[in-house]
Design a protein around this motif. Structure first.
Motif, PDB file in Angstrom:
ATOM      1  N   ALA A   1       4.168 -13.197  -9.387  1.00  0.00           N
ATOM      2  CA  ALA A   1       3.752 -14.432  -8.732  1.00  0.00           C
ATOM      3  C   ALA A   1       2.294 -14.753  -9.037  1.00  0.00           C
ATOM      4  O   ALA A   1       1.934 -15.910  -9.274  1.00  0.00           O
ATOM      5  CB  ALA A   1       3.961 -14.309  -7.220  1.00  0.00           C
ATOM      6  N   ARG A   2       1.445 -13.733  -9.048  1.00  0.00           N
ATOM      7  CA  ARG A   2       0.018 -13.938  -9.291  1.00  0.00           C
ATOM      8  C   ARG A   2      -0.245 -14.366 -10.730  1.00  0.00           C
ATOM      9  O   ARG A   2      -1.103 -15.216 -10.991  1.00  0.00           O
ATOM     10  CB  ARG A   2      -0.741 -12.647  -8.950  1.00  0.00           C
ATOM     11  CG  ARG A   2      -2.209 -12.631  -9.318  1.00  0.00           C
ATOM     12  CD  ARG A   2      -2.945 -11.474  -8.632  1.00  0.00           C
ATOM     13  NE  ARG A   2      -2.170 -10.267  -8.625  1.00  0.00           N
ATOM     14  CZ  ARG A   2      -2.099  -9.392  -9.630  1.00  0.00           C
ATOM     15  NH1 ARG A   2      -2.776  -9.631 -10.760  1.00  0.00           N
ATOM     16  NH2 ARG A   2      -1.372  -8.273  -9.531  1.00  0.00           N
TER      17      ARG A   2
ATOM     18  N   GLU B   1       4.741  -9.406  -6.486  1.00  0.00           N
ATOM     19  CA  GLU B   1       3.373  -9.908  -6.266  1.00  0.00           C
ATOM     20  C   GLU B   1       2.665 -10.136  -7.586  1.00  0.00           C
ATOM     21  O   GLU B   1       1.989 -11.150  -7.772  1.00  0.00           O
ATOM     22  CB  GLU B   1       2.595  -8.926  -5.395  1.00  0.00           C
ATOM     23  CG  GLU B   1       1.248  -9.432  -4.905  1.00  0.00           C
ATOM     24  CD  GLU B   1       0.157  -9.405  -5.955  1.00  0.00           C
ATOM     25  OE1 GLU B   1      -0.717 -10.310  -5.933  1.00  0.00           O
ATOM     26  OE2 GLU B   1       0.187  -8.484  -6.807  1.00  0.00           O
TER      27      GLU B   1
ATOM     28  N   LEU C   1       8.579  -5.177  -4.535  1.00  0.00           N
ATOM     29  CA  LEU C   1       7.600  -6.076  -3.928  1.00  0.00           C
ATOM     30  C   LEU C   1       6.295  -6.075  -4.717  1.00  0.00           C
ATOM     31  O   LEU C   1       5.648  -7.116  -4.858  1.00  0.00           O
ATOM     32  CB  LEU C   1       7.340  -5.658  -2.475  1.00  0.00           C
ATOM     33  CG  LEU C   1       8.553  -5.713  -1.546  1.00  0.00           C
ATOM     34  CD1 LEU C   1       8.156  -5.274  -0.145  1.00  0.00           C
ATOM     35  CD2 LEU C   1       9.167  -7.105  -1.525  1.00  0.00           C
ATOM     36  N   VAL C   2       5.917  -4.921  -5.242  1.00  0.00           N
ATOM     37  CA  VAL C   2       4.706  -4.843  -6.063  1.00  0.00           C
ATOM     38  C   VAL C   2       4.886  -5.653  -7.345  1.00  0.00           C
ATOM     39  O   VAL C   2       3.993  -6.391  -7.768  1.00  0.00           O
ATOM     40  CB  VAL C   2       4.367  -3.370  -6.381  1.00  0.00           C
ATOM     41  CG1 VAL C   2       3.216  -3.278  -7.384  1.00  0.00           C
ATOM     42  CG2 VAL C   2       4.015  -2.616  -5.105  1.00  0.00           C
TER      43      VAL C   2
ATOM     44  N   TYR D   1       7.101 -16.407   0.796  1.00  0.00           N
ATOM     45  CA  TYR D   1       7.360 -14.969   0.794  1.00  0.00           C
ATOM     46  C   TYR D   1       6.184 -14.187   0.218  1.00  0.00           C
ATOM     47  O   TYR D   1       5.764 -13.162   0.775  1.00  0.00           O
ATOM     48  CB  TYR D   1       8.630 -14.693   0.005  1.00  0.00           C
ATOM     49  CG  TYR D   1       9.192 -13.298   0.158  1.00  0.00           C
ATOM     50  CD1 TYR D   1       9.405 -12.732   1.407  1.00  0.00           C
ATOM     51  CD2 TYR D   1       9.529 -12.542  -0.961  1.00  0.00           C
ATOM     52  CE1 TYR D   1       9.920 -11.465   1.545  1.00  0.00           C
ATOM     53  CE2 TYR D   1      10.059 -11.265  -0.848  1.00  0.00           C
ATOM     54  CZ  TYR D   1      10.241 -10.735   0.413  1.00  0.00           C
ATOM     55  OH  TYR D   1      10.763  -9.469   0.545  1.00  0.00           O
ATOM     56  N   VAL D   2       5.592 -14.667  -0.893  1.00  0.00           N
ATOM     57  CA  VAL D   2       4.514 -13.916  -1.518  1.00  0.00           C
ATOM     58  C   VAL D   2       3.270 -13.897  -0.631  1.00  0.00           C
ATOM     59  O   VAL D   2       2.513 -12.914  -0.625  1.00  0.00           O
ATOM     60  CB  VAL D   2       4.176 -14.482  -2.920  1.00  0.00           C
ATOM     61  CG1 VAL D   2       3.348 -15.764  -2.845  1.00  0.00           C
ATOM     62  CG2 VAL D   2       3.427 -13.431  -3.751  1.00  0.00           C
TER      63      VAL D   2
ATOM     64  N   LEU E   1       1.115  -5.925   2.003  1.00  0.00           N
ATOM     65  CA  LEU E   1       0.627  -4.924   1.050  1.00  0.00           C
ATOM     66  C   LEU E   1      -0.847  -4.615   1.287  1.00  0.00           C
ATOM     67  O   LEU E   1      -1.287  -3.471   1.156  1.00  0.00           O
ATOM     68  CB  LEU E   1       0.853  -5.407  -0.379  1.00  0.00           C
ATOM     69  CG  LEU E   1       2.305  -5.459  -0.866  1.00  0.00           C
ATOM     70  CD1 LEU E   1       2.377  -6.062  -2.272  1.00  0.00           C
ATOM     71  CD2 LEU E   1       2.948  -4.078  -0.845  1.00  0.00           C
TER      72      LEU E   1
ATOM     73  N   ILE F   1       3.975 -11.123   1.748  1.00  0.00           N
ATOM     74  CA  ILE F   1       3.996  -9.837   1.054  1.00  0.00           C
ATOM     75  C   ILE F   1       2.576  -9.387   0.729  1.00  0.00           C
ATOM     76  O   ILE F   1       2.234  -8.200   0.870  1.00  0.00           O
ATOM     77  CB  ILE F   1       4.856  -9.929  -0.221  1.00  0.00           C
ATOM     78  CG1 ILE F   1       6.339 -10.096   0.149  1.00  0.00           C
ATOM     79  CG2 ILE F   1       4.647  -8.707  -1.114  1.00  0.00           C
ATOM     80  CD1 ILE F   1       6.884  -8.982   1.025  1.00  0.00           C
ATOM     81  N   ARG F   2       1.717 -10.317   0.286  1.00  0.00           N
ATOM     82  CA  ARG F   2       0.332  -9.948  -0.007  1.00  0.00           C
ATOM     83  C   ARG F   2      -0.377  -9.454   1.243  1.00  0.00           C
ATOM     84  O   ARG F   2      -1.150  -8.492   1.203  1.00  0.00           O
ATOM     85  CB  ARG F   2      -0.401 -11.143  -0.602  1.00  0.00           C
ATOM     86  CG  ARG F   2      -0.056 -11.375  -2.058  1.00  0.00           C
ATOM     87  CD  ARG F   2      -0.626 -12.673  -2.583  1.00  0.00           C
ATOM     88  NE  ARG F   2      -0.307 -12.846  -3.996  1.00  0.00           N
ATOM     89  CZ  ARG F   2      -0.234 -14.015  -4.607  1.00  0.00           C
ATOM     90  NH1 ARG F   2      -0.460 -15.146  -3.904  1.00  0.00           N
ATOM     91  NH2 ARG F   2       0.059 -14.095  -5.886  1.00  0.00           N
ATOM     92  N   ARG F   3      -0.134 -10.117   2.374  1.00  0.00           N
ATOM     93  CA  ARG F   3      -0.753  -9.669   3.621  1.00  0.00           C
ATOM     94  C   ARG F   3      -0.266  -8.274   4.005  1.00  0.00           C
ATOM     95  O   ARG F   3      -1.067  -7.398   4.368  1.00  0.00           O
ATOM     96  CB  ARG F   3      -0.435 -10.664   4.736  1.00  0.00           C
ATOM     97  CG  ARG F   3      -1.015 -10.279   6.099  1.00  0.00           C
ATOM     98  CD  ARG F   3      -0.564 -11.250   7.171  1.00  0.00           C
ATOM     99  NE  ARG F   3       0.890 -11.257   7.310  1.00  0.00           N
ATOM    100  CZ  ARG F   3       1.553 -10.344   8.001  1.00  0.00           C
ATOM    101  NH1 ARG F   3       0.915  -9.335   8.593  1.00  0.00           N
ATOM    102  NH2 ARG F   3       2.872 -10.420   8.098  1.00  0.00           N
TER     103      ARG F   3
END
Length: 294
Positions: free
Chosen positions: A21-22, A18, A14-15, A72-73, A80, A76-78
């Protein structure tokens, strides 16, 4: 029970997701995380296989998120971010002499800062961590040991001590005209929709006094700036008497009208109920209560 048993993907994937994606590029994501481009690609293929949907579209310039990937991202950001905040809060409250104190900017600037030197002298070796935010509605109980906030409604889930009630009166510098005698006053205010505090509209409505047609309003970035501008004679601010009592007592600010507007809200010192109270937290709480009474 493992994360796999819970139906969760590996945290490291997941890291990596992220970052990819960023940065919209597997190579740059790998450089940031200390991985090769092929390692990032393998992680993403495994994650897409785990989810059962494509997260990225490959392009000559890099990668772009699919609609599934975009949704999804964001989650996931929220998640994380919440995980980082919880971990930071747990680490921050673990030290034997560390106290995390949350409060609003106005309370930090006008009430707490003038008392910090005395607090340091009273509790030698204390390690203070300030969590300053005006968005108290989003502040979690695991983010602080103690908190000082104004609330319209009595908070739940915390042990409470009322430090003061909300009572406001227009204040200005000594020698300035009273509000009723100034046909064109400068009204100092703040621009903050998150605050529960009363404003000029409430005060003029309660006193049944029309706002002077020639009045102008300065909206400043914080309540502390509004108070500082009033102290410099630039206009009239709404003074919350609990926050400004030291300045009112010293005469650096004076009432510009004799009407005090009081609401049902209060300034509370709060402590989470679901946590063991360490000795330094109890000492700090007792000192803050005593300092307020002094």
């Amino acid at each position: 029970m493992s994360l796999v048993d819970l139906g969760l993907p590996p945290l490291n994937a997941l890291v990596v997701f992220e970052a990819a994606a960023r940065l919209a590029n597997f190579s740059r994501a790998g450089a940031e995380l200390g991985l090769t481009q092929s390692a990032v690609s393998r992680q993403m293929l495994k994650l897409e296989g785990f989810i059962g949907a494509k997260l990225f579209q490959r392009t000559p310039a890099g990668v772009t998120l699919t609609p599934v990937g975009e949704a999804y991202v964001a989650e996931i950001r929220r998640i994380l971010g919440d995980l980082a905040a919880v971990t930071h809060g747990a680490r921050g409250s673990a030290g034997p002499r560390q106290v995390t104190l949350a409060c609003s900017h106005g309370i930090a600037d006008l009430w707490l800062m003038p008392r910090l030197q005395a607090l340091d002298a009273a509790l030698p070796g204390i390690e203070l961590r300030l969590r300053v935010t005006d968005d108290v509605a989003r502040l979690r109980l695991d983010e602080f040991d103690l908190a000082i906030f104004y609330r319209r409604e009595r908070p739940t889930g915390v042990a409470l001590h009322v430090l003061g009630t909300e009572e406001i009166v227009p204040v200005t510098a000594p020698g300035r005209p009273a509000l009723a005698d100034d046909p064109a006053p400068t009204l100092l205010a703040i621009e903050d929709s998150l605050r529960e505090w009363l404003d000029w509209t409430h005060w003029f409505g309660a006193v049944a006094m029309p706002q002077p047609p020639a009045a102008r309003v300065w909206r400043l970035g914080s309540y502390a700036l509004s108070v500082q501008a009033a102290s410099q004679g630039l206009g009239t601010a709404l003074g919350w008497t609990w926050l400004l009592r030291d300045r009112l007592a010293a005469g650096t600010l004076v009432p510009a009208h004799d009407f005090h507007l009081r609401s049902e809200g209060s300034f509370y010192l709060m402590r989470p109920l679901d946590r063991h109270v360490r000795r330094v937290v109890r000492q700090t709480m007792d000192w803050l209560v005593a300092s307020n009474a002094g």
